[in-house]
Design a protein around this motif. Structure first.
Motif, short mmCIF file in Angstrom:
data_model
loop_
_atom_site.label_atom_id
_atom_site.label_comp_id
_atom_site.label_asym_id
_atom_site.label_seq_id
_atom_site.Cartn_x
_atom_site.Cartn_y
_atom_site.Cartn_z
N ILE A 147 15.31 -9.43 -9.24
CA ILE A 147 15.80 -8.67 -8.08
C ILE A 147 17.15 -8.02 -8.40
O ILE A 147 17.39 -6.86 -8.07
N THR A 148 18.03 -8.77 -9.07
CA THR A 148 19.33 -8.23 -9.45
C THR A 148 19.17 -7.04 -10.39
O THR A 148 19.87 -6.03 -10.27
N PHE A 149 18.24 -7.16 -11.33
CA PHE A 149 17.96 -6.05 -12.26
C PHE A 149 17.47 -4.82 -11.50
O PHE A 149 17.91 -3.70 -11.75
N ALA A 150 16.55 -5.04 -10.57
CA ALA A 150 16.03 -3.92 -9.78
C ALA A 150 17.14 -3.27 -8.96
O ALA A 150 17.19 -2.03 -8.84
N TYR A 151 18.02 -4.09 -8.40
CA TYR A 151 19.13 -3.56 -7.61
C TYR A 151 20.05 -2.71 -8.48
O TYR A 151 20.55 -1.67 -8.05
N PHE A 152 20.26 -3.13 -9.73
CA PHE A 152 21.10 -2.38 -10.65
C PHE A 152 20.49 -1.02 -10.97
O PHE A 152 21.21 -0.03 -11.17
N CYS A 153 19.16 -0.94 -11.02
CA CYS A 153 18.46 0.29 -11.41
C CYS A 153 18.30 1.28 -10.27
O CYS A 153 17.68 2.35 -10.47
N ARG A 154 18.81 0.96 -9.09
CA ARG A 154 18.70 1.91 -7.97
C ARG A 154 19.40 3.24 -8.31
O ARG A 154 20.42 3.27 -8.99
N LYS A 155 18.85 4.32 -7.80
CA LYS A 155 19.40 5.64 -8.06
C LYS A 155 20.85 5.73 -7.61
O LYS A 155 21.69 6.31 -8.30
N ALA A 156 21.15 5.16 -6.45
CA ALA A 156 22.52 5.23 -5.92
C ALA A 156 23.50 4.58 -6.89
O ALA A 156 24.60 5.10 -7.13
N ASN A 157 23.13 3.44 -7.47
CA ASN A 157 24.01 2.76 -8.41
C ASN A 157 24.14 3.56 -9.71
O ASN A 157 25.24 3.67 -10.27
N LEU A 158 23.04 4.10 -10.19
CA LEU A 158 23.07 4.85 -11.45
C LEU A 158 23.92 6.12 -11.31
O LEU A 158 24.63 6.50 -12.25
N LEU A 159 23.86 6.76 -10.15
CA LEU A 159 24.67 7.96 -9.95
C LEU A 159 26.15 7.62 -9.88
O LEU A 159 27.00 8.43 -10.29
N LYS A 160 26.48 6.44 -9.37
CA LYS A 160 27.87 6.00 -9.40
C LYS A 160 28.35 5.82 -10.84
O LYS A 160 29.47 6.21 -11.20
N LEU A 161 27.49 5.22 -11.66
CA LEU A 161 27.83 5.04 -13.07
C LEU A 161 27.96 6.39 -13.78
O LEU A 161 28.81 6.57 -14.66
N LYS A 162 27.12 7.33 -13.38
CA LYS A 162 27.16 8.66 -14.01
C LYS A 162 28.52 9.32 -13.79
O LYS A 162 29.05 9.98 -14.69
N VAL A 163 29.07 9.14 -12.62
CA VAL A 163 30.39 9.71 -12.33
C VAL A 163 31.44 9.15 -13.28
O VAL A 163 32.35 9.86 -13.72
N GLN A 164 31.30 7.88 -13.65
CA GLN A 164 32.27 7.25 -14.55
C GLN A 164 32.14 7.71 -15.99
O GLN A 164 33.12 7.84 -16.71
N TYR A 165 30.91 7.98 -16.42
CA TYR A 165 30.67 8.19 -17.85
C TYR A 165 30.35 9.63 -18.25
O TYR A 165 30.41 9.97 -19.44
N VAL A 166 29.98 10.48 -17.31
CA VAL A 166 29.61 11.85 -17.63
C VAL A 166 30.63 12.81 -17.02
O VAL A 166 30.90 12.76 -15.82
N HIS A 167 31.18 13.68 -17.86
CA HIS A 167 32.19 14.65 -17.42
C HIS A 167 31.73 16.06 -17.78
O HIS A 167 31.22 16.29 -18.90
N VAL A 168 31.89 16.98 -16.87
CA VAL A 168 31.34 18.34 -17.03
C VAL A 168 31.97 19.08 -18.21
O VAL A 168 31.36 20.01 -18.76
N ASP A 169 33.15 18.70 -18.62
CA ASP A 169 33.83 19.40 -19.71
C ASP A 169 33.52 18.79 -21.08
O ASP A 169 34.13 19.15 -22.08
N GLU A 170 32.56 17.84 -21.13
CA GLU A 170 32.18 17.21 -22.39
C GLU A 170 30.69 17.38 -22.64
O GLU A 170 29.87 17.29 -21.72
N LEU A 171 30.34 17.67 -23.88
CA LEU A 171 28.94 17.73 -24.29
C LEU A 171 28.63 16.47 -25.09
O LEU A 171 29.18 16.27 -26.18
#
Length: 302
Positions: free
Chosen positions: A57-81
């Motif tokens: 259940i914890t793994f499934a909760y981690f894989c939620r789209k809302a959580n992944l998009l939060k992580l994306k904000v931390q690791y993906v920056h528009v000025d980097e390829l």
């Protein structure tokens, strides 16, 4: 070169290794990967059997789209390829059932194709997750992402690690010092490298006055947090405290009673000790007893 047949392919049902190794890296947190993981999360959460396995259940909760998009904000920056490295070979540990899933998710989110060696031990929650991965593949909606995944299982006598190492751009080795030394006997391409998780141990330090000052609601949250750190991985994860230290305080005895009572109440409603874990715990206890006796010269070395 092809791997020997001395391994079991858990996902997908069949694979062309030449096509798999021709994978070209993707951008991190691609929409396709996020949607696949979100669908997997939903399938696991809807499965009633998942309620028997808090770590699933914890793994499934981690894989939620809302959580992944939060992580994306931390690791993906528009000025980097940024792009993935290519093919990752993950060697998951045998003592933490769901670790293979987190390692796979990290590899997918980073834009890579992933070969994951799943623990040779049988865990029901691992089978449950793989079952839902097959269901998503059969739906025909996530083929592009599914083609980046190969889950395999084999024992130490197999030479499969040599082949998978030979095609890996990165090798991710979990399981501690002994596992790292064994896997490193297999060579990797000259431009490849290892990411290793060596032996680590955690401790916890508790201040009695803080326990006594906490409200009942705060104690319930603390017990839940302690449970998540310790019991979800059955005290086998490096983040789980192996030893707990209490600071000296006049309220020490009362604080211990309050803390462990709160933990007991939470564990009683959540934790289910699997048979394989019970045997492992008993074996570890006997081994430690023997080692202690040998060190203290209380029994002869046989």
């Amino acid at each position: 070169m092809q791997p020997s047949s001395n391994y079991t392919l858990l996902f997908p049902k069949e694979i062309n290794w030449e096509e798999f190794t021709a994978y070209r890296p993707d951008v991190p947190f691609s929409d396709e990967v996020v949607e696949f993981l979100n669908a997997l999360s939903g399938a696991i959460m809807k499965d009633r059997l998942s309620r028997l396995y808090p770590d699933a259940i914890t793994f499934a909760y981690f894989c939620r789209k809302a959580n992944l998009l939060k992580l994306k904000v931390q690791y993906v920056h528009v000025d980097e390829l940024r792009l993935g490295r290519g093919v990752l070979f993950h060697i998951a540990p045998s003592n933490v059932p769901i670790n293979f899933g987190y390692s796979l998710v990290a590899g997918l989110l980073a834009g890579n194709a992933n070969i994951v060696r799943v623990s040779s031990k049988q865990f029901a929650q691992v089978d449950l997750i793989i079952k839902h991965m097959h269901e998503l593949l059969e739906s025909g909606q996530y083929n592009e992402v599914a083609n980046r995944i190969a889950l395999v299982r084999y024992d130490r006598s197999s030479d499969a690690s040599a082949y998978f190492s030979s095609i890996a751009n990165v090798r991710v080795i979990w399981g501690g010092d002994a596992t790292i030394q064994t896997i490193r006997q297999n060579s990797i391409p000259v431009r490849s490298f290892d990411v290793c998780f060596a032996d680590r141990y955690s401790i916890a330090v508790i201040r009695p006055s803080a326990i006594m000052a906490a409200s009942n609601t705060e104690m319930k949250k603390l017990a839940e947090a302690f449970y998540n750190d310790t019991y979800l991985f059955d005290q086998n994860a490096c983040s789980a405290p192996h030893t707990i230290f209490w600071l000296n305080d006049p309220s020490l005895t009362e604080a211990k009673e309050r803390f462990w009572s709160a933990v007991h109440d939470h564990v009683a409603t959540k934790y289910q000790l699997q048979a394989v874990m019970a045997v492992d715990k008993l074996t570890a206890l006997y081994r430690q007893a023997v080692c202690m006796n040998i060190m203290l010269n209380r029994c002869p070395i046989i």
